[in-house]
Design a protein around this motif. Structure first.
Motif, short mmCIF file in Angstrom:
data_model
loop_
_atom_site.label_atom_id
_atom_site.label_comp_id
_atom_site.label_asym_id
_atom_site.label_seq_id
_atom_site.Cartn_x
_atom_site.Cartn_y
_atom_site.Cartn_z
N PHE A 28 0.84 -1.20 0.00
CA PHE A 28 0.00 0.00 0.00
C PHE A 28 0.87 1.25 0.00
CE2 PHE A 28 -2.92 3.18 1.66
CZ PHE A 28 -4.11 2.84 1.04
N SER A 29 1.93 1.24 0.85
CA SER A 29 2.77 2.43 0.92
C SER A 29 3.61 2.60 -0.35
CB SER A 29 3.66 2.39 2.17
OG SER A 29 4.52 1.30 2.11
N LEU A 30 3.98 1.49 -0.98
CA LEU A 30 4.71 1.61 -2.24
C LEU A 30 3.81 2.20 -3.33
CD1 LEU A 30 6.64 -1.81 -2.38
CD2 LEU A 30 7.68 0.44 -2.22
N LEU A 31 2.59 1.67 -3.40
CA LEU A 31 1.65 2.16 -4.42
C LEU A 31 1.26 3.61 -4.18
CD1 LEU A 31 -0.67 -0.97 -4.81
CD2 LEU A 31 0.91 -0.10 -6.51
N GLU A 32 1.28 4.00 -2.91
CA GLU A 32 0.91 5.37 -2.54
C GLU A 32 1.87 6.40 -3.14
OE1 GLU A 32 0.59 5.87 1.69
OE2 GLU A 32 -1.40 6.76 1.52
N ARG A 33 3.06 5.95 -3.48
CA ARG A 33 4.05 6.89 -4.03
C ARG A 33 3.83 7.15 -5.52
NH1 ARG A 33 9.85 5.52 -1.54
NH2 ARG A 33 9.20 4.47 0.35
N LEU A 34 2.93 6.40 -6.10
CA LEU A 34 2.64 6.59 -7.53
C LEU A 34 1.50 7.58 -7.72
CD1 LEU A 34 2.57 2.82 -8.59
CD2 LEU A 34 4.52 4.36 -8.74
N LYS A 35 1.33 8.03 -8.94
CA LYS A 35 0.18 8.87 -9.27
C LYS A 35 -1.07 7.98 -9.23
CE LYS A 35 2.56 11.91 -12.50
NZ LYS A 35 2.79 12.14 -13.93
N SER A 36 -2.23 8.58 -8.94
CA SER A 36 -3.47 7.81 -8.83
C SER A 36 -3.73 6.93 -10.04
CB SER A 36 -4.66 8.74 -8.64
OG SER A 36 -4.50 9.48 -7.49
N GLU A 37 -3.47 7.48 -11.23
CA GLU A 37 -3.79 6.73 -12.45
C GLU A 37 -2.86 5.53 -12.63
OE1 GLU A 37 -3.48 10.00 -12.22
OE2 GLU A 37 -2.11 10.83 -13.71
N GLU A 38 -1.62 5.63 -12.13
CA GLU A 38 -0.70 4.49 -12.21
C GLU A 38 -1.05 3.47 -11.12
OE1 GLU A 38 3.06 7.21 -13.74
OE2 GLU A 38 2.90 6.69 -11.63
N ARG A 39 -1.39 4.03 -9.98
CA ARG A 39 -1.70 3.19 -8.81
C ARG A 39 -2.92 2.30 -9.07
NH1 ARG A 39 -3.04 6.09 -3.03
NH2 ARG A 39 -3.15 4.20 -1.78
N VAL A 40 -3.93 2.89 -9.69
CA VAL A 40 -5.16 2.13 -9.91
C VAL A 40 -4.92 0.98 -10.91
CG1 VAL A 40 -6.23 3.54 -11.76
CG2 VAL A 40 -7.66 2.36 -10.14
N VAL A 41 -4.06 1.24 -11.88
CA VAL A 41 -3.77 0.19 -12.87
C VAL A 41 -3.10 -1.00 -12.19
CG1 VAL A 41 -2.39 -0.38 -14.90
CG2 VAL A 41 -3.65 1.74 -14.85
N LEU A 42 -2.07 -0.73 -11.38
CA LEU A 42 -1.36 -1.84 -10.72
C LEU A 42 -2.25 -2.53 -9.68
CD1 LEU A 42 2.38 -0.88 -10.26
CD2 LEU A 42 1.23 -1.99 -12.15
N THR A 43 -3.08 -1.76 -9.00
CA THR A 43 -4.00 -2.36 -8.01
C THR A 43 -4.92 -3.36 -8.70
OG1 THR A 43 -3.91 -0.38 -6.66
CG2 THR A 43 -5.77 -1.83 -6.28
N LEU A 44 -5.46 -2.98 -9.84
CA LEU A 44 -6.36 -3.89 -10.56
C LEU A 44 -5.60 -5.08 -11.13
CD1 LEU A 44 -8.65 -1.33 -12.42
CD2 LEU A 44 -9.22 -2.70 -10.45
N MET A 45 -4.40 -4.84 -11.61
CA MET A 45 -3.61 -5.94 -12.18
C MET A 45 -3.20 -6.94 -11.11
SD MET A 45 -0.90 -4.51 -14.91
CE MET A 45 -1.39 -4.24 -16.60
N TYR A 46 -2.69 -6.43 -10.01
CA TYR A 46 -2.14 -7.31 -8.99
C TYR A 46 -3.19 -7.96 -8.10
CZ TYR A 46 2.53 -5.53 -10.10
OH TYR A 46 3.70 -5.21 -10.73
N TYR A 47 -4.17 -7.19 -7.67
CA TYR A 47 -5.12 -7.73 -6.69
C TYR A 47 -6.36 -8.34 -7.32
CZ TYR A 47 -2.34 -5.50 -3.04
OH TYR A 47 -1.32 -5.14 -2.20
N GLU A 48 -6.81 -7.75 -8.41
CA GLU A 48 -8.02 -8.30 -9.05
C GLU A 48 -7.69 -9.17 -10.26
OE1 GLU A 48 -11.31 -5.67 -9.71
OE2 GLU A 48 -10.80 -4.52 -7.92
#
Lengths: 225, 103
Positions: free
Chosen positions: A159-179
């Motif tokens: 979560f803290s690693l993803l928090e360092r990214l821009k929202s649009e980058e963060r959402v892409v990786l969140t969907l790729m990795y978790y969903e």
């Protein structure tokens, strides 16, 4: 608010903890039952919407946990997803399961939450979070990967690693990795082009790789890679 | 070690994290009930949704403000009281006509 439903809908409602699918029934029966409930809600039986909330709140709360690790905010986001789905229920065509439709709304609600936070430049410190006081649902996955201390550590770290990214980058990786969403699915959920999703995923992974290597994250992990 | 491999390892562990359970049914239903009740009340009273009522309030307030501005302008240019009265009367007639015709 009393929730009354006879038949299969009521039977499923008793089942909690994310295991709502009744294996004895086919998915088409399940979708028909869902369609019946939705039609009734649209016809004015608003109380029946509680059946859908009961059925899918664990799925949506797990999804929203990736958008906020603050339990209060997470629950607010889950509520927002259901309220938005209720107000837009007429636009649900019933071609795919209701949960898929809900998940799209959930991604947009979560992404909007990050965008708003980005504007306010407010971050919830992870140190304030205490998971010990909450009830836990069952943990899916491999047994050795389920050491609660390690998985919680990994969850916070990710979560803290993803928090360092821009929202649009963060959402892409969140969907790729978790969903485990594909590029096409992410593009559809966020209404972006596939090329845009690919480019953002590439940039995000590159940034995370750089951070992990620069900060020597490997040395801090409580497990071996 | 390659940062991407470390990332994969973190993701694998994080995916297996236990998530705090959630029960928002009553909160969601309360919000929906509040929402539908507000819409129904406004609808019963005026025949319009709350948004439409706000539209009307704005329209009424801006009409009053416009009328006041016209009267002020006429007074400022020292128009006769008869002329002001006739303007006010005409404004009143126009607004009545608007209300009757449903504008």
């Amino acid at each position: 608010m009393a929730t009354t439903l006879s038949g299969s809908g009521a039977r499923r409602m008793e089942s909690r903890g994310g295991e709502f699918q009744d294996c004895s029934e086919s998915s088409s029966d399940y979708m028909n039952d869902e369609k019946e409930i939705i039609d009734s809600v649209l016809a004015g039986e608003h109380d029946l919407f509680a059946v859908l909330v009961e059925r899918y709140q664990e799925d949506i709360s797990q999804q929203m946990w990736r958008f906020s690790r603050d339990i209060m905010i997470r629950d607010e986001l889950v509520q927002e997803v259901f309220v938005e789905s209720f107000t837009g229920l007429e636009s649900f065509r019933g071609e795919s399961p209701f949960l898929h439709w809900l998940r799209v709304i959930a991604v947009r609600v979560g992404y909007r939450h990050w965008k708003n936070k980005e504007k306010q430049k407010k971050h919830v410190p992870l140190e304030d979070w205490d998971g010990a006081e909450y009830n836990w649902v069952s943990c899916p996955g491999e047994e050795d990967a389920c050491d609660p201390e390690q998985t919680e550590y990994a969850g916070k770290l990710m979560f803290s690693l993803l928090e360092r990214l821009k929202s649009e980058e963060r959402v892409v990786l969140t969907l790729m990795y978790y969903e485990k969403s594909s590029v096409a699915e992410i593009a559809q959920k966020l209404d972006w082009s596939e090329a845009m999703v690919k480019m953002r995923a590439y940039r995000a992974r590159k940034k995370l790789k750089k951070i992990i290597e620069a900060e020597d994250i490997l040395e801090k992990l409580p497990w071996t890679v | 070690m390659d940062g991407l491999k470390v990332l994969e390892s973190i993701v694998k562990k994080a995916s297996a994290e236990k998530i705090p359970s959630c029960d928002v049914t009553s909160a969601v239903m309360a919000k929906l009930m509040k929402r539908t009740t507000a819409e129904t009340t406004a609808d019963d009273l005026l025949g319009y949704t709350p948004l439409r009522v706000i539209d009307f309030s704005f329209a009424a307030a801006s009409s009053v403000a416009a009328a006041a501005a016209i009267i002020f302008a006429l007074s400022y240019y020292q128009a006769s009281s008869d002329f002001i009265s006739s303007v006010v009367y005409n404004l009143y007639s126009v607004s009545n006509f608007g209300m009757i015709s449903g504008v």
